[in-house]
Design an enzyme around this catalytic site. Structure first.
Site, mmCIF file in Angstrom:
data_model
loop_
_atom_site.group_PDB
_atom_site.id
_atom_site.type_symbol
_atom_site.label_atom_id
_atom_site.label_comp_id
_atom_site.label_asym_id
_atom_site.label_seq_id
_atom_site.Cartn_x
_atom_site.Cartn_y
_atom_site.Cartn_z
ATOM 1 N N GLY A 13 -9.834 -6.403 -19.714
ATOM 2 C CA GLY A 13 -8.678 -5.543 -19.493
ATOM 3 C C GLY A 13 -8.110 -4.922 -20.762
ATOM 4 C CG ASN A 82 -3.559 -8.550 -23.903
ATOM 5 O OD1 ASN A 82 -3.063 -7.557 -23.404
ATOM 6 N ND2 ASN A 82 -4.646 -9.139 -23.386
ATOM 7 N N GLY A 143 8.388 -8.784 -5.893
ATOM 8 C CA GLY A 143 7.196 -9.651 -5.922
ATOM 9 C C GLY A 143 6.923 -10.230 -7.299
ATOM 10 C CE1 TYR A 147 2.486 -9.949 -15.770
ATOM 11 C CE2 TYR A 147 3.947 -8.083 -15.376
ATOM 12 C CZ TYR A 147 2.800 -8.611 -15.947
ATOM 13 O OH TYR A 147 1.978 -7.808 -16.693
ATOM 14 N N GLY A 178 2.411 0.448 -18.450
ATOM 15 C CA GLY A 178 2.567 0.601 -17.009
ATOM 16 C C GLY A 178 1.315 0.120 -16.305
HETATM 17 N N1 CAA Z 1 6.164 -0.922 -5.344
HETATM 18 C C1 CAA Z 1 6.763 -0.464 -4.212
HETATM 19 N N2 CAA Z 1 6.739 -1.134 -3.036
HETATM 20 C C2 CAA Z 1 6.098 -2.306 -2.997
HETATM 21 C C3 CAA Z 1 5.455 -2.842 -4.122
HETATM 22 C C4 CAA Z 1 5.498 -2.090 -5.332
HETATM 23 N N3 CAA Z 1 4.901 -2.519 -6.451
HETATM 24 N N4 CAA Z 1 4.917 -4.012 -3.782
HETATM 25 C C5 CAA Z 1 5.186 -4.225 -2.489
HETATM 26 N N5 CAA Z 1 5.881 -3.179 -1.998
HETATM 27 C C6 CAA Z 1 6.366 -3.022 -0.632
HETATM 28 C C7 CAA Z 1 5.210 -2.930 0.362
HETATM 29 O O1 CAA Z 1 4.678 -1.614 0.447
HETATM 30 C C8 CAA Z 1 5.877 -3.375 1.649
HETATM 31 O O2 CAA Z 1 6.643 -2.325 2.175
HETATM 32 P P1 CAA Z 1 6.454 -1.854 3.721
HETATM 33 O O3 CAA Z 1 6.653 -3.111 4.537
HETATM 34 O O4 CAA Z 1 7.491 -0.807 3.899
HETATM 35 O O5 CAA Z 1 5.043 -1.336 3.802
HETATM 36 C C9 CAA Z 1 6.879 -4.429 1.176
HETATM 37 O O6 CAA Z 1 7.039 -4.209 -0.233
HETATM 38 C C10 CAA Z 1 6.387 -5.836 1.385
HETATM 39 O O7 CAA Z 1 5.071 -5.935 0.864
HETATM 40 P P2 CAA Z 1 3.916 -6.728 1.651
HETATM 41 O O8 CAA Z 1 3.850 -6.297 3.098
HETATM 42 O O9 CAA Z 1 2.660 -6.573 0.846
HETATM 43 O O10 CAA Z 1 4.485 -8.214 1.620
HETATM 44 P P3 CAA Z 1 3.792 -9.562 1.170
HETATM 45 O O11 CAA Z 1 4.830 -10.632 1.210
HETATM 46 O O12 CAA Z 1 2.513 -9.762 1.899
HETATM 47 O O13 CAA Z 1 3.374 -9.306 -0.358
HETATM 48 C C11 CAA Z 1 3.708 -8.694 -2.640
HETATM 49 C C12 CAA Z 1 4.371 -8.948 -1.303
HETATM 50 C C13 CAA Z 1 3.086 -9.999 -3.156
HETATM 51 C C14 CAA Z 1 4.821 -8.241 -3.580
HETATM 52 C C15 CAA Z 1 2.571 -7.650 -2.501
HETATM 53 O O14 CAA Z 1 3.057 -6.507 -1.820
HETATM 54 C C16 CAA Z 1 2.090 -7.190 -3.845
HETATM 55 O O15 CAA Z 1 1.244 -7.847 -4.453
HETATM 56 N N6 CAA Z 1 2.646 -6.057 -4.341
HETATM 57 C C17 CAA Z 1 2.358 -5.553 -5.663
HETATM 58 C C18 CAA Z 1 3.402 -6.039 -6.634
HETATM 59 C C19 CAA Z 1 3.153 -5.422 -7.953
HETATM 60 O O16 CAA Z 1 3.411 -4.245 -8.166
HETATM 61 N N7 CAA Z 1 2.583 -6.214 -8.912
HETATM 62 C C20 CAA Z 1 2.188 -5.704 -10.189
HETATM 63 C C21 CAA Z 1 0.818 -6.217 -10.509
HETATM 64 S S1 CAA Z 1 0.093 -5.373 -11.904
HETATM 65 C C22 CAA Z 1 0.917 -5.991 -13.214
HETATM 66 O O17 CAA Z 1 1.714 -6.866 -13.146
HETATM 67 C C23 CAA Z 1 0.604 -5.335 -14.526
HETATM 68 C C24 CAA Z 1 1.800 -4.685 -15.087
HETATM 69 O O18 CAA Z 1 2.358 -5.210 -16.054
HETATM 70 C C25 CAA Z 1 2.263 -3.406 -14.544
#
Ligand code: CAA
Length: 241
Positions: A13, A82, A143, A147, A178
């Site tokens: 990564g 990192n 979520g 983090y 981002g």
């Molecule tokens: N931005 C906007 N909306 C989000 C979102 C995000 N990042 N993550 C989840 N949502 C929304 C979903 O679209 C959903 O909305 P709807 O019901 O209207 O469709 C609602 O939140 C609930 O989500 P789930 O149905 O997926 O619920 P869940 O309990 O099964 O899972 C979750 C929740 C674990 C947060 C999952 O949605 C997820 O993994 N989301 C991504 C979270 C995220 O952005 N993580 C960043 C990872 S990358 C990283 O961390 C690197 C960095 O530094 C940027």
């Protein structure tokens, strides 16, 4: 041989892109990794960058790892913190283990590594530390209470340590990438990524890891001595602090 640089989580990564960029720029680079031996070996073979396995959340393991790197390459002059993991869940579903794992790997590691490496940097009167935080430290993210807390903690840590060591020729900065094309972001549910996250990014795409690495190169340069305690956003316009 250029200055010695250590990148934690440096075999995949963003970390791998940083390690490669440093090597290409003439630094003597070591890459730490936590668990994925296969990826680390492939990375070492391809790049010629030596890889070192230890758990950055474990202070004693960090002490041993730093000693190994320094025995092989010499004193570490550049440290890129990192290594990081996610354990995403809404808070009402987050277990104490998910909380603790992220705080340990993403934040305790920064204390461990800096605590071990800062004394040598102070003695030698030079050092560059870059802490890889996240846009989600600044804007919050559903979520990611664990983090975002760890990554925001890194920013306060960065500003505090920067003040302590500014007069010693050491700079300490944070970057806040981002959403970037890495395994970590590929683990986000596809529907969430496409329908929720991408529309928030004015540039209209994910970052490439190399776009993050070039900011790190800038911050670690010998000529960057007046930039310290800064938080540099690299997020495609997703959040403007
Ligand atoms: N931005 C906007 N909306 C989000 C979102 C995000 N990042 N993550 C989840 N949502 C929304 C979903 O679209 C959903 O909305 P709807 O019901 O209207 O469709 C609602 O939140 C609930 O989500 P789930 O149905 O997926 O619920 P869940 O309990 O099964 O899972 C979750 C929740 C674990 C947060 C999952 O949605 C997820 O993994 N989301 C991504 C979270 C995220 O952005 N993580 C960043 C990872 S990358 C990283 O961390 C690197 C960095 O530094 C940027």
């Amino acid at each position: 041989m250029g200055r010695v640089a250590l990148v934690t989580g440096g075999t995949r990564g963003i970390g791998a892109a940083i390690a490669r960029a440093l090597k290409d720029a003439g630094y003597a680079v070591a890459a730490n990794f936590g668990g994925n031996e296969e990826a680390a070996n492939a990375f070492a073979e391809e790049t010629g960058i030596p890889v070192y396995r230890w758990d950055v959340s474990d202070y004693d393991a960090c002490a041993e790892g730093v000693a190994r790197v320094e025995a092989d390459l010499g004193p570490i002059e550049i440290l890129i913190n990192n290594a990081g993991i996610t354990r995403d869940a809404f808070l009402h579903k987050m277990t104490p283990e998910m909380w603790r794992a992220v705080i340990a790997v993403d934040l305790d590691s920064v204390f461990n590594m800096c605590r071990l490496i800062i004394p040598g940097m102070r003695e030698r009167g030079f050092g560059r530390i870059v802490n890889v935080s996240s846009v989600n430290a600044q804007k919050g993210q559903m979520g990611q209470t664990n983090y975002a807390a760890a990554k925001a903690g890194m920013i306060g840590f960065t500003k505090s340590l920067a003040q302590e060591v500014a007069a010693k020729g050491i700079t300490v900065n944070a970057i806040t990438p981002g959403y970037c094309e890495t395994d970590m972001v590929r683990a986000v549910p596809e529907k969430v990524l496409n329908e929720r996250i991408l529309p928030q990014i004015p540039v209209g795409r994910l970052a490439q890891p190399e776009e993050i690495a070039r900011a790190v190169l800038f911050l670690v340069d010998d000529d960057a001595g007046f930039i310290t305690g800064a938080t540099l956003a690299i997020n495609g316009g997703q959040y403007m602090a």
